[in-house]
Design a protein around this motif. Sequence first.
Motif, PDB file in Angstrom:
ATOM      1  N   ILE A   1       6.523 -60.585  22.008  1.00  0.00           N
ATOM      2  CA  ILE A   1       6.717 -62.077  22.494  1.00  0.00           C
ATOM      3  C   ILE A   1       7.773 -62.249  23.316  1.00  0.00           C
ATOM      4  CG2 ILE A   1       6.661 -64.083  21.592  1.00  0.00           C
ATOM      5  CD1 ILE A   1       4.742 -63.083  19.371  1.00  0.00           C
ATOM      6  N   VAL A   2       9.025 -61.874  22.564  1.00  0.00           N
ATOM      7  CA  VAL A   2      10.335 -62.253  23.483  1.00  0.00           C
ATOM      8  C   VAL A   2      10.627 -61.591  24.564  1.00  0.00           C
ATOM      9  CG1 VAL A   2      13.016 -62.073  23.057  1.00  0.00           C
ATOM     10  CG2 VAL A   2      11.428 -62.701  21.029  1.00  0.00           C
ATOM     11  N   LEU A   3       9.993 -60.384  24.742  1.00  0.00           N
ATOM     12  CA  LEU A   3      10.235 -59.522  26.147  1.00  0.00           C
ATOM     13  C   LEU A   3       9.067 -59.703  27.106  1.00  0.00           C
ATOM     14  CD1 LEU A   3      11.594 -56.090  24.663  1.00  0.00           C
ATOM     15  CD2 LEU A   3      12.988 -58.076  25.623  1.00  0.00           C
ATOM     16  N   ALA A   4       8.152 -60.479  26.601  1.00  0.00           N
ATOM     17  CA  ALA A   4       6.907 -60.781  27.543  1.00  0.00           C
ATOM     18  C   ALA A   4       7.400 -61.040  29.027  1.00  0.00           C
ATOM     19  CB  ALA A   4       6.050 -61.638  26.966  1.00  0.00           C
TER      20      ALA A   4
ATOM     21  N   THR B   1      -9.626 -59.651  24.024  1.00  0.00           N
ATOM     22  CA  THR B   1      -8.966 -58.665  23.230  1.00  0.00           C
ATOM     23  C   THR B   1      -7.523 -59.305  22.296  1.00  0.00           C
ATOM     24  OG1 THR B   1      -7.535 -58.640  25.266  1.00  0.00           O
ATOM     25  CG2 THR B   1      -9.258 -57.143  25.251  1.00  0.00           C
ATOM     26  N   SER B   2      -7.303 -60.404  22.634  1.00  0.00           N
ATOM     27  CA  SER B   2      -6.234 -60.650  21.424  1.00  0.00           C
ATOM     28  C   SER B   2      -6.866 -61.169  20.151  1.00  0.00           C
ATOM     29  CB  SER B   2      -5.790 -62.276  22.028  1.00  0.00           C
ATOM     30  OG  SER B   2      -4.841 -62.060  23.357  1.00  0.00           O
TER      31      SER B   2
ATOM     32  N   LEU C   1       1.494 -60.425  25.407  1.00  0.00           N
ATOM     33  CA  LEU C   1       1.786 -61.741  24.679  1.00  0.00           C
ATOM     34  C   LEU C   1       0.975 -62.174  23.845  1.00  0.00           C
ATOM     35  CD1 LEU C   1       4.136 -63.796  24.472  1.00  0.00           C
ATOM     36  CD2 LEU C   1       3.257 -64.906  26.884  1.00  0.00           C
ATOM     37  N   PHE C   2      -0.346 -62.571  24.600  1.00  0.00           N
ATOM     38  CA  PHE C   2      -1.276 -63.331  23.835  1.00  0.00           C
ATOM     39  C   PHE C   2      -1.937 -62.357  22.754  1.00  0.00           C
ATOM     40  CE2 PHE C   2      -1.220 -65.794  27.540  1.00  0.00           C
ATOM     41  CZ  PHE C   2      -1.402 -67.053  27.100  1.00  0.00           C
ATOM     42  N   GLU C   3      -2.177 -61.246  22.946  1.00  0.00           N
ATOM     43  CA  GLU C   3      -2.423 -60.244  21.611  1.00  0.00           C
ATOM     44  C   GLU C   3      -1.479 -60.421  20.543  1.00  0.00           C
ATOM     45  OE1 GLU C   3      -3.470 -56.368  23.082  1.00  0.00           O
ATOM     46  OE2 GLU C   3      -5.048 -56.959  24.182  1.00  0.00           O
TER      47      GLU C   3
ATOM     48  N   MET D   1      -1.650 -61.510  16.663  1.00  0.00           N
ATOM     49  CA  MET D   1      -1.298 -60.695  15.518  1.00  0.00           C
ATOM     50  C   MET D   1      -0.561 -61.676  14.693  1.00  0.00           C
ATOM     51  SD  MET D   1      -0.753 -56.873  17.073  1.00  0.00           S
ATOM     52  CE  MET D   1      -1.860 -56.067  17.943  1.00  0.00           C
ATOM     53  N   LEU D   2       0.570 -62.341  15.243  1.00  0.00           N
ATOM     54  CA  LEU D   2       1.416 -63.142  14.648  1.00  0.00           C
ATOM     55  C   LEU D   2       1.003 -64.129  13.561  1.00  0.00           C
ATOM     56  CD1 LEU D   2       4.683 -62.879  14.405  1.00  0.00           C
ATOM     57  CD2 LEU D   2       4.570 -64.767  15.974  1.00  0.00           C
TER      58      LEU D   2
END
Length: 404
Positions: A65-68, A227-228, A351-353, A357-358
């Motif tokens: 998420i941070v590195l997206a 897919t997310s 990012l969305f996947e 998950m989060l």
Amino acid sequence: MAAHPISTAHTSLLSRGMLAVMLAQFISALADNALLFAAIALLKAGSAPAWQIPLLQEFFVIAYIVLAPFVGPFADTFPKGRVMLIANCMKFLGAAAMLTGLNPLLAYGMVGLGAAAYSPAKYGILSELVAVDKLVKANSLMEGSTIVAILLGAVLGGWLADIWLAGALYAIAAGYLLAAAINLLIPRLPPSHPLATFAPAVMCRDFIQTTMRLMRDRDARFSIIGTSIFWGAGSTLRFLLVAWVPVALHINDLSTPANLSGAVAIGIAIGAIAAARWVDLRTVNRALPAGILIGLAIMMFAYTSNIYTAIACLLLIGLLGGFYAVPLNALLQERGHESVGAGHAISIQNLFENLSMLLMMGIYILLSKQQLPVIPITVTIGGLVLVAIGGLTWFRLRSRSDVM
């Protein structure tokens, strides 16, 4: 006539490159999945509370998420084989840190940094190595080999963690180094969508603009959301197994949930093969019924109490998942390659996947901390998947009918 040998040599180079990508991905994925069970064993050995086990996944996905905004442009600006090399080296550092005593949550988060950089490169390179009409087959091959790696990694990781935890960590670290060495065999393909600058503010602005552009594409939006949902549920199910096995099967080792997660992996491989046979980019909607059935299969699995019935349910969940997710991945790669770059598209998908998950892991952790039994939690996750993919299917088919 003189051009023909050059063409043949070029095709041969790409074939060797594809083989190197597949082999490096196989070894890296095997190490990833073995490391998860080693990390779980370390937490258990340290008497960590049960809710910290699913927290491992939260630490892992935070990096995605941070590195997206950065990993997609990084993968598209440099040769993707070298990006994969750097990412595997980062994974090695995380495994080595776990071996030297760093908190498993933090060390697994370091591996997540490498995985976040690795993903856009490993999938993005497929659209550079194969023609568009071969993308579903290439994805099927990638997913199939990855699933075999997940199966072996989970089984070996659970088994080694039960008998020799330090040995498991040494083997995993060596696996990452081997994968990095194989990455050197991937041809240095020209960058697909290089950036002029790597200034963080510029890259964040570019990422936001790229995300908005990609999400305006109906097919790309459908693929990303679809897919997310699947990978959010799949990630949660893996940790549910660790809690579900002692309750439903009265078995308290790590090998059993690892082997059961391997059953899901086998199912995904079979589903991926079936998708390559019966689905292409023009008929991607054929995958939607399988996605809806995933939720029902998870709910059915929750109430099993026999290991063979559980294996059958998990094989079915994996088969449905492979048939559903592989065509959607190929669709996004095709749309991304044609618009914003495959690496950018995969980083947005990641990012969305990982937000999914989060969210799902957060729901699981919250319900677990409230001491809700694991079987109702599993039914809840299955119900969420059923409603989410059912809603996505309804919107997808309605938009198609509107166009007609």
